[in-house]
Scaffold this active site. Structure first.
Site, PDB file in Angstrom:
ATOM      1  N   ASP A   1     -10.948   4.453   4.491  1.00  0.00           N
ATOM      2  CA  ASP A   1      -9.680   4.033   4.939  1.00  0.00           C
ATOM      3  C   ASP A   1      -9.745   3.576   6.477  1.00  0.00           C
ATOM      4  O   ASP A   1     -10.181   4.328   7.084  1.00  0.00           O
ATOM      5  CB  ASP A   1      -8.724   5.234   4.623  1.00  0.00           C
ATOM      6  CG  ASP A   1      -7.091   4.462   4.959  1.00  0.00           C
ATOM      7  OD1 ASP A   1      -6.429   4.725   3.948  1.00  0.00           O
ATOM      8  OD2 ASP A   1      -6.824   4.114   5.985  1.00  0.00           O
TER       9      ASP A   1
ATOM     10  N   ASP B   1      -6.933  -2.232   2.921  1.00  0.00           N
ATOM     11  CA  ASP B   1      -7.779  -1.350   4.187  1.00  0.00           C
ATOM     12  C   ASP B   1      -8.527  -0.105   3.439  1.00  0.00           C
ATOM     13  O   ASP B   1      -8.788   0.684   4.020  1.00  0.00           O
ATOM     14  CB  ASP B   1      -7.009  -1.025   5.179  1.00  0.00           C
ATOM     15  CG  ASP B   1      -6.205   0.131   5.117  1.00  0.00           C
ATOM     16  OD1 ASP B   1      -5.858   0.529   4.094  1.00  0.00           O
ATOM     17  OD2 ASP B   1      -6.278   0.842   6.216  1.00  0.00           O
ATOM     18  N   GLU B   2      -8.604   0.060   2.107  1.00  0.00           N
ATOM     19  CA  GLU B   2      -8.880   1.384   1.590  1.00  0.00           C
ATOM     20  C   GLU B   2      -9.718   1.113   0.284  1.00  0.00           C
ATOM     21  O   GLU B   2      -9.214   0.247  -0.414  1.00  0.00           O
ATOM     22  CB  GLU B   2      -8.148   2.548   1.433  1.00  0.00           C
ATOM     23  CG  GLU B   2      -6.722   2.256   0.412  1.00  0.00           C
ATOM     24  CD  GLU B   2      -6.041   3.051   0.416  1.00  0.00           C
ATOM     25  OE1 GLU B   2      -6.305   4.398   0.511  1.00  0.00           O
ATOM     26  OE2 GLU B   2      -4.743   2.736   0.073  1.00  0.00           O
TER      27      GLU B   2
HETATM   28  P1  TTP Z   1      -2.505   2.253   6.203  1.00  0.00           P
HETATM   29  O1  TTP Z   1      -3.916   2.608   5.865  1.00  0.00           O
HETATM   30  O2  TTP Z   1      -1.361   3.040   5.707  1.00  0.00           O
HETATM   31  O3  TTP Z   1      -2.514   2.419   8.005  1.00  0.00           O
HETATM   32  P2  TTP Z   1      -3.414   1.912   9.021  1.00  0.00           P
HETATM   33  O4  TTP Z   1      -4.621   1.692   8.619  1.00  0.00           O
HETATM   34  O5  TTP Z   1      -2.651   1.187  10.082  1.00  0.00           O
HETATM   35  O6  TTP Z   1      -3.542   3.403   9.874  1.00  0.00           O
HETATM   36  P3  TTP Z   1      -4.461   4.785   9.537  1.00  0.00           P
HETATM   37  O7  TTP Z   1      -5.259   4.770  10.539  1.00  0.00           O
HETATM   38  O8  TTP Z   1      -3.141   5.679   9.564  1.00  0.00           O
HETATM   39  O9  TTP Z   1      -4.936   4.713   8.125  1.00  0.00           O
HETATM   40  O10 TTP Z   1      -2.029   0.777   5.943  1.00  0.00           O
HETATM   41  C1  TTP Z   1      -3.208  -0.173   6.067  1.00  0.00           C
HETATM   42  C2  TTP Z   1      -2.532  -1.378   6.696  1.00  0.00           C
HETATM   43  O11 TTP Z   1      -1.226  -1.812   5.788  1.00  0.00           O
HETATM   44  C3  TTP Z   1      -1.804  -1.344   8.068  1.00  0.00           C
HETATM   45  O12 TTP Z   1      -2.771  -1.598   9.109  1.00  0.00           O
HETATM   46  C4  TTP Z   1      -0.523  -2.360   8.092  1.00  0.00           C
HETATM   47  C5  TTP Z   1      -0.372  -2.482   6.631  1.00  0.00           C
HETATM   48  N1  TTP Z   1       0.845  -1.441   6.335  1.00  0.00           N
HETATM   49  C6  TTP Z   1       2.196  -2.306   6.306  1.00  0.00           C
HETATM   50  O13 TTP Z   1       2.386  -3.608   6.376  1.00  0.00           O
HETATM   51  N2  TTP Z   1       3.152  -1.570   6.103  1.00  0.00           N
HETATM   52  C7  TTP Z   1       3.468  -0.380   6.046  1.00  0.00           C
HETATM   53  O14 TTP Z   1       4.400   0.336   6.084  1.00  0.00           O
HETATM   54  C8  TTP Z   1       1.917   0.355   6.148  1.00  0.00           C
HETATM   55  C9  TTP Z   1       1.909   1.963   6.072  1.00  0.00           C
HETATM   56  C10 TTP Z   1       0.962  -0.224   6.351  1.00  0.00           C
HETATM   57 MG    MG Z   2      -5.632   2.605   7.071  1.00  0.00          MG
END
Ligand code: TTP
Ligand code: MG
Length: 390
Positions: free
Chosen positions: A9, A103-104
């Protein structure tokens, strides 16, 4: 064979790759989205998180918490392109890659244990490769199932690696808080709270039946397994997306709304029963109409709730019909279709925004099962408990 999964992730994904392409933003609190006063922050850099800013926070609030924060507009094309590149780099580490969001992804490393040396070593190589090539940093969770690996990837963010050794799944899960249990939403936590259940330990003391009584069959079974570190099957890959359709050619051309609606209802029911047969969910509702002169049109609307039950699908296709049909051109053929989800079951758990739809689907599933056992219940009345199909 022992199974081995990596869950990868990205850290603060949109924000980190903005920092990678604009070095002047590195080390600074970056918010992506929310550049207008009324907007919402999609994500923010870890520097911004120390101020208490998080995804989903209204921009004005983020500004208050972090006045020096830099707000960047969302550049979805760039994020998608980078995501694609990351996924193809990950695919170099295993042929069994299962992307679950922008992103995962899960990497099935089963059978590779002998070759990869230590899992931690391999995880570090993956992190290094992705960061070198794209500037994105990431965290990796490692475990015997996709489910525990997913929970593990959150444990040491950012740039973390967390391994759950085989046999330790249950003790790992028992130390989590309820809000860390992926798949158990706010609604579920509230239902548990109403029964004074607020910790994973307490959930572990409940029987599967008790949990099902509180949360419903599906969610109860899910949680019973999840807290034990038994994969509840939330991330199974299903077959490729496709559409399921059914159509009727009338013996004589039709202009009677009554006949058309009755046909649409029957077709909706057939299509939804097919989705139940395949254990998939529709994500759109579609209609096709062929006129007497063989000219035709089709139309569809996207949305899981539009195809969750025959009742819902029928309402959608009926309204699609009256949007385009002039009510007097004779119709020769009419068809109903749904596109089918090909992503993980993740979507299924969050499928029902309200209880009525969930109940309707459950009712229709019960009818479907009865029919499979030889009953023949197709009466329109049963599709709607009130007997109202209008
Ligand atoms: P996430 O993997 O939930 O968050 P992240 O990668 O930004 O942070 P983390 O290190 O905690 O994993 O989400 C991936 C992407 O999806 C994030 O960069 C932006 C987008 N996103 C949104 O557009 N709206 C949201 O509410 C969330 C949670 C994420
Ligand atoms: Mg993330």
């Amino acid at each position: 064979m022992n199974t081995l999964f990596f869950h990868v992730d990205m850290d603060a994904f949109y924000a980190t790759i903005e920092q990678a392409r604009y070095p002047e933003y590195r080390g600074k609190p970056i918010m992506v989205g929310g550049s207008s006063q009324r907007g919402v922050v999609t994500t923010c850099s870890y520097e911004a998180r120390t101020f208490g800013v998080h995804s989903g926070m209204p921009a004005f609030q983020a500004k208050k918490l972090c006045p020096q924060g830099i707000f960047l507009p969302i550049d979805m094309d760039f994020y998608k392109k980078t995501s694609k590149k990351i996924m193809s780099l990950l695919a170099e580490f295993t042929p069994k890659l299962h992307q679950v969001s922008i992103d995962e992804a899960f990497l099935d490393m089963t059978g590779f244990q002998r070759y990869i040396g230590s899992s931690e070593e391999l995880a570090k190589q993956i992190q290094q490769k992705i960061e070198e090539e794209t500037g994105a940093t990431l965290s990796i969770g490692i475990g015997s199932s996709k489910y525990v690996a997913k929970i593990a990837s959150n444990m040491r963010k950012p740039r973390g690696v967390f391994i759950i050794p085989p046999g330790k799944e249950r003790s790992f899960m028992s130390e989590r808080e309820l809000k860390e249990i992926w798949g158990l939403g706010k609604k579920g936590r509230e239902a548990l709270k109403a029964h004074r259940i607020t910790t994973v330990e307490q959930v572990l003391n409940c029987s599967e039946k008790e949990l099902q009584q509180i949360l419903g069959d599906r969610m109860g079974e899910f949680l019973y397994k999840a807290v034990r570190g038994i994969d509840p099957g939330a991330f199974q890959e299903t077959r490729k997306s496709h559409s399921i359709s059914n159509e009727t050619t009338f013996p004589e051309d039709v202009i009677s709304p009554e006949i058309l609606e009755k046909t649409l209802l029957q077709l909706s029911q057939k299509v939804i029963f097919r989705t139940m047969e395949e254990q998939v969910y529709g994500i759109s509702a579609g209609i096709r109409v062929v006129y007497k002169d063989l000219s035709s049109w089709s139309s569809r609307r996207i949305g899981k709730h539009r195809a969750a039950s025959a009742q819902a699908l029928f309402q959608e296709v009926k309204s699609l019909l009256y949007e385009k049909w002039d009510t007097y051109t004779p119709i020769r053929l009419i068809g109903v279709s749904v596109d089918v989800e090909n992503e993980s079951n993740e979507v299924q758990l969050e499928l029902f925004p309200d209880e009525t739809e969930e109940k309707q689907r459950a009712l229709e599933e019960a009818i479907f099962k009865l029919n499979k056992r030889g009953a023949s219940i197709t009466r329109a009345k049963l599709l709607n408990p009130k007997g109202d199909t209008s």
